[in-house]
Scaffold this active site. Structure first.
Site, short mmCIF file in Angstrom:
data_model
loop_
_atom_site.label_atom_id
_atom_site.label_comp_id
_atom_site.label_asym_id
_atom_site.label_seq_id
_atom_site.Cartn_x
_atom_site.Cartn_y
_atom_site.Cartn_z
N LYS A 44 13.53 -10.03 -2.92
CA LYS A 44 13.37 -8.65 -2.45
C LYS A 44 11.94 -8.40 -1.99
CE LYS A 44 12.58 -7.10 -7.21
NZ LYS A 44 13.22 -6.47 -8.39
N ARG A 145 17.94 2.97 -16.16
CA ARG A 145 17.60 3.07 -14.74
C ARG A 145 18.93 2.99 -13.99
NH1 ARG A 145 13.35 -1.20 -12.17
NH2 ARG A 145 15.27 -2.38 -11.93
N TYR A 280 -18.63 3.58 0.91
CA TYR A 280 -18.43 5.02 0.75
C TYR A 280 -18.79 5.50 -0.65
CZ TYR A 280 -15.65 4.79 5.06
OH TYR A 280 -15.22 4.60 6.35
N MET A 328 -10.54 1.19 3.79
CA MET A 328 -9.22 0.91 4.34
C MET A 328 -9.10 -0.51 4.86
SD MET A 328 -7.05 2.84 7.35
CE MET A 328 -7.09 4.44 6.53
#
Ligand code: PLP
Length: 401
Positions: A44, A145, A280, A328
């Site tokens: 998956k 679940r 940053y 990013m």
């Protein structure tokens, strides 16, 4: 390292090398851990970030007879790829109303059913397709679940599925469940889930269900809990050579080897004075004259921003740490005065036996699990398939080392 023909010749900004020989060896090791059961390779989410089609092909070559996906779309892509032999079964378990049931039936995909709405949709699809669906009934034995609750819900689902089977609309191919705490050996929920699973199996079989496979074991259960193996084990993370949990053991403890190596070419190396803020927010300031290396990978590529200031990187044979915030597209490492050439390789993680950190090290640095580290590597990072045995290529790859 020997490679397949897929290795691009141009230098890459970054790459995730996927060692298919390691993946095959992991599958063989897992089969040895569960010798009485068939093996499903769970592929998956692009094989946990490793690429679904090449990994499925490699897993099958090493003896996996089942493949598992979460969504039906993933299963259909695998079938359509032509990479999976027709006798290899594909099970998908995460359905929502209106899903591609007919396509799944026509593609010979086994589908999981936890509720009456899903049974109704799959039987309708089987009528339209003109052939029986392969249905696996999923029991909630305590995970809380997916899966059908024990008791009246299970009785209703089993009864309706048997009626549809008698009508020729489906074949009940499996009965299955999933663990909550298999990565914590001795957790009381494990024995409780196994006990309830046996009782839900006994009920269904007593009503006349004749499943091909009964299964509950994920990677940690496959590695540590033989009584959970039943007919089939569903291994995901261990196929990719990562331990389900560092508390259980290292990959090597289980005969596994990490499959993915993530690296990048330094985009810039420069000298800076002491007191220089980095990235940053200036969460890092150089302590004195030093050199900085710019690694062209960021959170858009799946590098967790939570590893700002903590993530480890091997550059020039030394472990460095992410300096300041991960942005990013890029982050910075303090190279302590070393001056590698721009383009020098920065290895974020790999098997760990060449001095590099591992995905588990990044998980610790980011406060998460290694599953998330490899799975979230983004589409902007090309996957380069290497194969130290190269048995399937025959395409002029270099001989094994
Ligand atoms: C993801 C998943 C697995 C594989 O789990 P691992 O811990 O990666 O082995 C098995 N079964 C189901 C239902 C899953 O969703």
């Amino acid at each position: 390292m020997s490679t397949t023909a897929h290795l691009p010749t141009a230098p890459l900004r970054a790459r995730a090398e996927i060692d298919l020989a390691a993946l095959r060896a992991n599958v063989r090791a897992l089969r040895a851990h569960a010798p009485g059961a068939a093996l499903m390779a769970v592929v998956k989410s692009e094989a946990y970030g490793h690429g679904a089609v090449p990994c499925a092909r490699a897993a099958v070559a090493a003896g996996a007879t089942w493949l598992g996906t979460a969504t039906p779309e993933e299963a259909l892509v695998l079938r359509a790829s032509g990479a999976v032999p027709a006798d290899v079964r594909i099970l998908c378990w995460l359905w929502t109303p209106g899903g591609p049931w007919r396509e799944a039936v026509e593609a010979d995909v086994d589908v999981s059913v936890s509720a009456m709405w899903a049974l109704r949709e799959v039987t309708e699809a089987a009528k339209i397709a003109g052939r029986p669906a392969r249905v696996q009934l999923k029991a909630d034995t305590g995970l809380g679940r997916g899966g059908c609750q024990p008791g009246g819900d299970w009785a209703e689902l089993v009864g309706a599925a048997l009626a549809a089977e008698r009508d020729g609309l489906l074949r009940i191919t499996g009965l299955w469940s999933h663990f909550a705490c298999a990565d914590e050996p001795g957790h009381p929920s494990i024995a409780a889930q196994l006990d309830l699973f046996r009782r839900m199996l006994a009920y269904a079989e007593g009503e006349g269900v004749r499943p091909e496979v009964r299964h509950i074991a994920n990677s940690p259960a496959t590695l540590t809990l033989p009584e959970s193996h039943f007919d089939l084990v569903r291994t995901g993370i261990a196929v990719y050579g990562i331990s389900p949990s560092p508390e259980l053991g290292t990959p090597a403890d289980f005969g596994l080897r990490p499959v993915m190596t993530l690296s990048a070419s330094l985009a810039l190396v420069k000298q800076v004075p002491g007191g220089h803020g980095v990235s940053y927010g200036h969460r890092y300031t150089t302590a004195g004259d030093t050199t900085l290396g710019l690694v062209p990978l960021g959170y858009a590529d799946g590098i967790p921003r939570h590893a700002s200031g903590t993530g480890p990187v091997l550059v020039g044979g030394k472990w460095r740490t992410v300096a300041g915030r991960i942005a990013m597209d890029q982050f910075v490492v303090d190279l302590g005065g070393d001056e590698p050439e721009p383009g020098a390789r920065a290895v974020l993680f790999g098997p760990g036996d060449r001095g590099e950190p591992t995905a588990e090290d990044w998980a610790q640095a980011a406060g998460t699990i290694a599953y998330e580290i490899v799975t979230r590597i983004g589409t902007r990072v090309p996957r380069v398939y290497t194969d130290s045995e190269a048995p399937e290529s025959g395409d002029g790859g270099e001989p094994p080392r």
